[in-house]
Motif scaffolding. Structure first.
Motif, PDB file in Angstrom:
ATOM      1  N   ARG A  15       0.847  -1.197   0.000  1.00  0.00           N
ATOM      2  CA  ARG A  15       0.000   0.000   0.000  1.00  0.00           C
ATOM      3  C   ARG A  15       0.877   1.240   0.000  1.00  0.00           C
ATOM      4  O   ARG A  15       1.977   1.232   0.541  1.00  0.00           O
ATOM      5  CB  ARG A  15      -0.898   0.021   1.248  1.00  0.00           C
ATOM      6  N   LYS A  18       1.792   6.814   3.444  1.00  0.00           N
ATOM      7  CA  LYS A  18       1.107   8.092   3.596  1.00  0.00           C
ATOM      8  C   LYS A  18       1.724   8.920   4.721  1.00  0.00           C
ATOM      9  O   LYS A  18       2.545   8.447   5.495  1.00  0.00           O
ATOM     10  CB  LYS A  18      -0.380   7.860   3.854  1.00  0.00           C
ATOM     11  N   SER A  62      -1.216   5.468   6.637  1.00  0.00           N
ATOM     12  CA  SER A  62      -1.205   4.159   5.972  1.00  0.00           C
ATOM     13  C   SER A  62      -1.069   3.007   6.971  1.00  0.00           C
ATOM     14  O   SER A  62      -1.448   1.879   6.672  1.00  0.00           O
ATOM     15  CB  SER A  62      -0.099   4.090   4.919  1.00  0.00           C
ATOM     16  N   GLU A  65      -4.878   2.437   8.259  1.00  0.00           N
ATOM     17  CA  GLU A  65      -5.889   1.969   7.303  1.00  0.00           C
ATOM     18  C   GLU A  65      -6.279   0.493   7.451  1.00  0.00           C
ATOM     19  O   GLU A  65      -7.472   0.175   7.431  1.00  0.00           O
ATOM     20  CB  GLU A  65      -5.448   2.269   5.870  1.00  0.00           C
ATOM     21  N   CYS A  79      -9.636   3.445   3.434  1.00  0.00           N
ATOM     22  CA  CYS A  79      -8.869   4.519   2.809  1.00  0.00           C
ATOM     23  C   CYS A  79      -9.110   5.741   3.688  1.00  0.00           C
ATOM     24  O   CYS A  79     -10.258   6.131   3.904  1.00  0.00           O
ATOM     25  CB  CYS A  79      -9.347   4.766   1.389  1.00  0.00           C
TER      26      CYS A  79
END
Length: 97
Positions: A15, A18, A62, A65, A79
């Protein structure tokens, strides 16, 4: 760092990596909006600053999530996007073409 290098940064499971909550807070944004990972469900919830402030500055969005489970459909994963900062509208994810 080039744009390509930044785009390729990922979590171990693939993923996208973030922003950290501390970096987000430094911009004045403290709320988060959590969307169900299943696009057909599209259930979402806004987490208030009081709730989000329980997490430390060094945790990445992230990393949060995969921890969420949708209360509408039961799907694990989400998300998460930055919420509002006062009067401004939420920052929504970019549409995929």
């Amino acid at each position: 760092m080039t744009r390509q290098q930044r785009k390729d940064r990922t979590e171990p499971d693939g993923r996208p990596l973030k922003i950290m909550l501390g970096d987000l807070r430094s911009t004045g944004v403290r709320d988060l909006i959590v969307f169900c990972q299943d696009y057909r469900c599209s259930h979402n919830v806004k987490l208030s600053a009081e709730y989000v402030d329980r997490w430390p500055d060094d945790i990445r969005i992230s990393q949060l999530e995969p921890r969420f489970v949708c209360t509408a459909c039961g799907m694990r994963g989400s998300c998460i996007v930055a919420g509002s900062n006062g009067n401004e509208m939420a920052i929504m994810p970019r549409k995929v073409r």
